[in-house]
Scaffold this motif. Structure first.
Motif, PDB file in Angstrom:
ATOM      1  N   ARG A 135     -10.460  15.524   1.240  1.00 10.00           N
ATOM      2  CA  ARG A 135      -9.980  14.746   0.097  1.00 10.00           C
ATOM      3  C   ARG A 135      -9.071  13.633   0.616  1.00 10.00           C
ATOM      4  O   ARG A 135      -8.024  13.879   1.202  1.00 10.00           O
ATOM      5  CB  ARG A 135      -9.224  15.633  -0.893  1.00 10.00           C
ATOM      6  N   VAL A 136      -9.486  12.420   0.372  1.00 10.80           N
ATOM      7  CA  VAL A 136      -8.862  11.226   0.950  1.00 10.80           C
ATOM      8  C   VAL A 136      -7.595  10.830   0.196  1.00 10.80           C
ATOM      9  O   VAL A 136      -7.511  10.978  -1.022  1.00 10.80           O
ATOM     10  CB  VAL A 136      -9.876  10.062   0.925  1.00 10.80           C
ATOM     11  N   THR A 137      -6.631  10.311   0.946  1.00 11.48           N
ATOM     12  CA  THR A 137      -5.476   9.627   0.358  1.00 11.48           C
ATOM     13  C   THR A 137      -5.351   8.257   1.006  1.00 11.48           C
ATOM     14  O   THR A 137      -5.208   8.162   2.235  1.00 11.48           O
ATOM     15  CB  THR A 137      -4.166  10.413   0.578  1.00 11.48           C
ATOM     16  N   LEU A 138      -5.426   7.209   0.213  1.00  8.75           N
ATOM     17  CA  LEU A 138      -5.239   5.850   0.703  1.00  8.75           C
ATOM     18  C   LEU A 138      -3.774   5.446   0.541  1.00  8.75           C
ATOM     19  O   LEU A 138      -3.097   5.893  -0.388  1.00  8.75           O
ATOM     20  CB  LEU A 138      -6.138   4.879  -0.058  1.00  8.75           C
ATOM     21  N   ALA A 139      -3.290   4.605   1.430  1.00  5.05           N
ATOM     22  CA  ALA A 139      -1.888   4.172   1.412  1.00  5.05           C
ATOM     23  C   ALA A 139      -1.499   3.673   0.023  1.00  5.05           C
ATOM     24  O   ALA A 139      -2.276   3.005  -0.660  1.00  5.05           O
ATOM     25  CB  ALA A 139      -1.665   3.073   2.439  1.00  5.05           C
ATOM     26  N   GLY A 140      -0.274   4.029  -0.391  1.00  2.00           N
ATOM     27  CA  GLY A 140       0.234   3.609  -1.685  1.00  2.00           C
ATOM     28  C   GLY A 140       0.011   4.604  -2.792  1.00  2.00           C
ATOM     29  O   GLY A 140       0.520   4.432  -3.898  1.00  2.00           O
ATOM     30  N   HIS A 141      -0.739   5.665  -2.498  1.00  2.00           N
ATOM     31  CA  HIS A 141      -1.096   6.631  -3.537  1.00  2.00           C
ATOM     32  C   HIS A 141      -0.396   7.971  -3.378  1.00  2.00           C
ATOM     33  O   HIS A 141      -0.765   8.956  -4.019  1.00  2.00           O
ATOM     34  CB  HIS A 141      -2.611   6.806  -3.566  1.00  2.00           C
ATOM     35  N   SER A 142       0.600   8.023  -2.524  1.00  2.00           N
ATOM     36  CA  SER A 142       1.501   9.170  -2.436  1.00  2.00           C
ATOM     37  C   SER A 142       2.865   8.613  -2.043  1.00  2.00           C
ATOM     38  O   SER A 142       2.964   7.517  -1.484  1.00  2.00           O
ATOM     39  CB  SER A 142       1.020  10.192  -1.405  1.00  2.00           C
ATOM     40  N   GLY A 143       3.905   9.349  -2.355  1.00  2.00           N
ATOM     41  CA  GLY A 143       5.241   8.847  -2.029  1.00  2.00           C
ATOM     42  C   GLY A 143       5.713   7.806  -3.027  1.00  2.00           C
ATOM     43  O   GLY A 143       5.260   7.746  -4.172  1.00  2.00           O
ATOM     44  N   SER A 144       6.606   6.941  -2.562  1.00  2.00           N
ATOM     45  CA  SER A 144       7.267   5.992  -3.461  1.00  2.00           C
ATOM     46  C   SER A 144       6.393   4.788  -3.790  1.00  2.00           C
ATOM     47  O   SER A 144       5.423   4.482  -3.095  1.00  2.00           O
ATOM     48  CB  SER A 144       8.566   5.489  -2.821  1.00  2.00           C
ATOM     49  N   LEU A 145       6.783   4.098  -4.856  1.00  2.00           N
ATOM     50  CA  LEU A 145       6.099   2.877  -5.276  1.00  2.00           C
ATOM     51  C   LEU A 145       6.170   1.798  -4.210  1.00  2.00           C
ATOM     52  O   LEU A 145       5.274   0.943  -4.109  1.00  2.00           O
ATOM     53  CB  LEU A 145       6.717   2.363  -6.580  1.00  2.00           C
ATOM     54  N   ARG A 147       5.524   1.916  -1.183  1.00  2.00           N
ATOM     55  CA  ARG A 147       4.357   1.972  -0.294  1.00  2.00           C
ATOM     56  C   ARG A 147       3.173   1.210  -0.885  1.00  2.00           C
ATOM     57  O   ARG A 147       2.351   0.668  -0.149  1.00  2.00           O
ATOM     58  CB  ARG A 147       3.967   3.422  -0.028  1.00  2.00           C
ATOM     59  N   MET A 148       3.084   1.196  -2.212  1.00  2.00           N
ATOM     60  CA  MET A 148       1.999   0.474  -2.872  1.00  2.00           C
ATOM     61  C   MET A 148       2.160  -1.036  -2.703  1.00  2.00           C
ATOM     62  O   MET A 148       1.172  -1.786  -2.696  1.00  2.00           O
ATOM     63  CB  MET A 148       1.972   0.842  -4.359  1.00  2.00           C
ATOM     64  N   LYS A 149       3.390  -1.498  -2.529  1.00  2.00           N
ATOM     65  CA  LYS A 149       3.655  -2.934  -2.495  1.00  2.00           C
ATOM     66  C   LYS A 149       3.276  -3.590  -1.176  1.00  2.00           C
ATOM     67  O   LYS A 149       3.277  -4.816  -1.082  1.00  2.00           O
ATOM     68  CB  LYS A 149       5.130  -3.186  -2.800  1.00  2.00           C
ATOM     69  N   THR A 150       2.956  -2.788  -0.162  1.00  2.00           N
ATOM     70  CA  THR A 150       2.645  -3.366   1.156  1.00  2.00           C
ATOM     71  C   THR A 150       1.250  -2.990   1.641  1.00  2.00           C
ATOM     72  O   THR A 150       0.951  -3.136   2.823  1.00  2.00           O
ATOM     73  CB  THR A 150       3.683  -2.903   2.189  1.00  2.00           C
ATOM     74  N   VAL A 151       0.390  -2.513   0.740  1.00  2.00           N
ATOM     75  CA  VAL A 151      -0.947  -2.117   1.174  1.00  2.00           C
ATOM     76  C   VAL A 151      -1.784  -3.346   1.531  1.00  2.00           C
ATOM     77  O   VAL A 151      -1.468  -4.478   1.142  1.00  2.00           O
ATOM     78  CB  VAL A 151      -1.672  -1.292   0.087  1.00  2.00           C
ATOM     79  N   SER A 152      -2.854  -3.108   2.258  1.00  2.00           N
ATOM     80  CA  SER A 152      -3.760  -4.192   2.666  1.00  2.00           C
ATOM     81  C   SER A 152      -5.150  -3.618   2.866  1.00  2.00           C
ATOM     82  O   SER A 152      -5.328  -2.396   2.980  1.00  2.00           O
ATOM     83  CB  SER A 152      -3.281  -4.831   3.973  1.00  2.00           C
ATOM     84  N   SER A 158      -8.241   1.559   7.747  1.00  2.00           N
ATOM     85  CA  SER A 158      -7.696   2.474   8.754  1.00  2.00           C
ATOM     86  C   SER A 158      -7.606   3.891   8.191  1.00  2.00           C
ATOM     87  O   SER A 158      -8.020   4.862   8.832  1.00  2.00           O
ATOM     88  CB  SER A 158      -6.314   2.011   9.216  1.00  2.00           C
ATOM     89  N   ASP A 159      -7.038   4.011   6.999  1.00  2.00           N
ATOM     90  CA  ASP A 159      -6.927   5.323   6.364  1.00  2.00           C
ATOM     91  C   ASP A 159      -8.303   5.969   6.226  1.00  2.00           C
ATOM     92  O   ASP A 159      -8.487   7.162   6.512  1.00  2.00           O
ATOM     93  CB  ASP A 159      -6.318   5.191   4.965  1.00  2.00           C
ATOM     94  N   ALA A 160      -9.267   5.184   5.766  1.00  2.00           N
ATOM     95  CA  ALA A 160     -10.612   5.713   5.543  1.00  2.00           C
ATOM     96  C   ALA A 160     -11.253   6.159   6.855  1.00  2.00           C
ATOM     97  O   ALA A 160     -11.902   7.217   6.911  1.00  2.00           O
ATOM     98  CB  ALA A 160     -11.479   4.649   4.868  1.00  2.00           C
ATOM     99  N   TYR A 161     -11.085   5.386   7.916  1.00  2.00           N
ATOM    100  CA  TYR A 161     -11.695   5.738   9.199  1.00  2.00           C
ATOM    101  C   TYR A 161     -11.055   6.999   9.777  1.00  2.00           C
ATOM    102  O   TYR A 161     -11.746   7.868  10.323  1.00  2.00           O
ATOM    103  CB  TYR A 161     -11.575   4.566  10.168  1.00  2.00           C
TER     104      TYR A 161
END
Length: 359
Positions: A135-145, A147-152, A158-161
């Motif tokens: 079960r995948v987690t992409l940056a910005g979707h756990s932890g604080s808000l 983290r969502m502000k700096t995703v790319s 990278s997360d997916a790979y």
């Protein structure tokens, strides 16, 4: 945590090699596509990857590392103490049929894709059917808000790979195929990854896509296109029911990354996406145009894709959101039975021979 280059001390053959992409005058959003392709021209470092994964590794470097090396060095990324961290669940069935990568949508909690014993969810369905699940987690979707502000786009690839690498190695261990179940953004990220050259090619036996972010409606794209004018700290409210939201909203950076991935995939012409694919979408989807999606399927010769129209008119979750059809609560019991029956038939049928992959 570090990633090492391969034991021979030499760079993989794919490092720094750029896949040629056909372009035509008909290509929409050509300026954005050019920017996306320019990202691939960044140099690949000939030394080990030294930054912690949590800091966000450059995909241009990570893509030159094999799945085996990545999986060996990122075992602690699968955190059982965090309900929304990447997770690996093993089926209790006697025979393992495959390993399924399950990827969430934009600003959707990864945990809402399901967990063992969570009836009416995708993960529980797959585990009960004899499949291991990453079960995948992409940056910005756990932890604080924050983290969502700096995703790319690079970070999400990278997360997916990294998380595909876990599925790949577990599948090799069990001698079974790897499958994809992706919702919205998750479907887009993994389709883009499939069409990007990596040291270990990213391949799936079959794919099931829910409301994939592959053909945004013009109205949605026009509205979200204004995000570069917003301050990076801005938050764009979500329409999904509150219990499903990873954050109170998505960031301008998140929508810009989504656009970049869609344009990158179109620039690659979905060249490696024509695998057996079952696609579910509500014709009243607020974000994705069903007609544009079908045109895109025809344009790129995706002859092995099968689109199934469903409705979530019986959804128990509120407010009803047609884009959200990932479990029994938001799809409605009748629609969920239809979806799960189609998925069971789809996964159990023998896979057709696929064309060999090559860049």
């Amino acid at each position: 945590m570090t990633f090492s280059k391969n034991p021979s001390g030499k760079l993989p053959a794919s490092a720094g090699r750029i896949r040629s992409v056909e372009t035509t005058g008909k290509r929409r959003y050509k300026d954005v596509c050019a920017v996306s392709r320019a990202l691939f021209l960044l140099s690949v470092s000939p030394v080990c990857i030294a930054e912690p994964l949590s800091a966000g590794e450059s995909f241009e470097t990570l893509r030159s590392v094999s799945c085996e090396d990545i999986a060996r060095q990122t075992a602690d990324a699968f955190d059982e103490a965090d309900s929304d961290a990447p997770r690996f669940f093993q089926t209790a069935a006697g025979t393992v049929k495959g390993v399924v990568v399950v990827a969430h949508g934009l600003n959707i909690k990864p945990s809402k894709m399901g967990a063992p014993g969570a009836e009416g969810t995708l993960v529980a369905l797959l585990l009960d059917s004899g499949y291991h699940v990453v079960r995948v987690t992409l940056a910005g979707h756990s932890g604080s808000l924050e983290r969502m502000k700096t995703v790319s786009a690079s970070r999400w690839l990278s997360d997916a790979y990294v998380q595909y690498s876990k599925a790949y190695c577990e599948a090799r261990k069990a001698a079974v195929p790897v499958y994809l179940v992706g919702f919205s953004l998750g479907a887009l990220v993994f389709e883009a990854l499939m069409n990007t050259e990596t040291e270990t090619p990213v391949q799936f036996e079959k794919a099931v896509l829910f409301s994939p972010a592959l053909a945004l409606k013009n109205t949605a794209r026009a509205a979200f296109a204004l995000t570069p004018l917003l301050k990076p700290a801005a938050v764009i409210p979500s329409k999904s029911p509150a219990p499903y939201r990873a954050q109170k909203g998505a960031s301008p950076a998140a929508y810009q990354a989504l656009f970049a991935l869609e344009d990158q995939l179109c620039a690659a012409r979905f060249a490696h996406s024509n695998i057996e694919t079952l696609l579910f979408i509500d014709p009243d989807d607020e974000l994705i145009s069903m007609s544009a999606l079908r045109k895109r399927i025809a344009e790129y010769g995706l002859s092995r894709w099968n689109t199934v129209a469903v409705t979530n008119s019986g959804a128990r979750s509120a407010p009803r959101y047609h884009h959200l059809i990932i479990d029994a609560d938001c799809a409605g019991e009748d629609t969920w039975r239809q979806i799960t029956a189609r998925m069971a038939d789809f996964f159990s049928s023998p896979a057709e021979d696929a064309a060999p992959r090559g860049f």
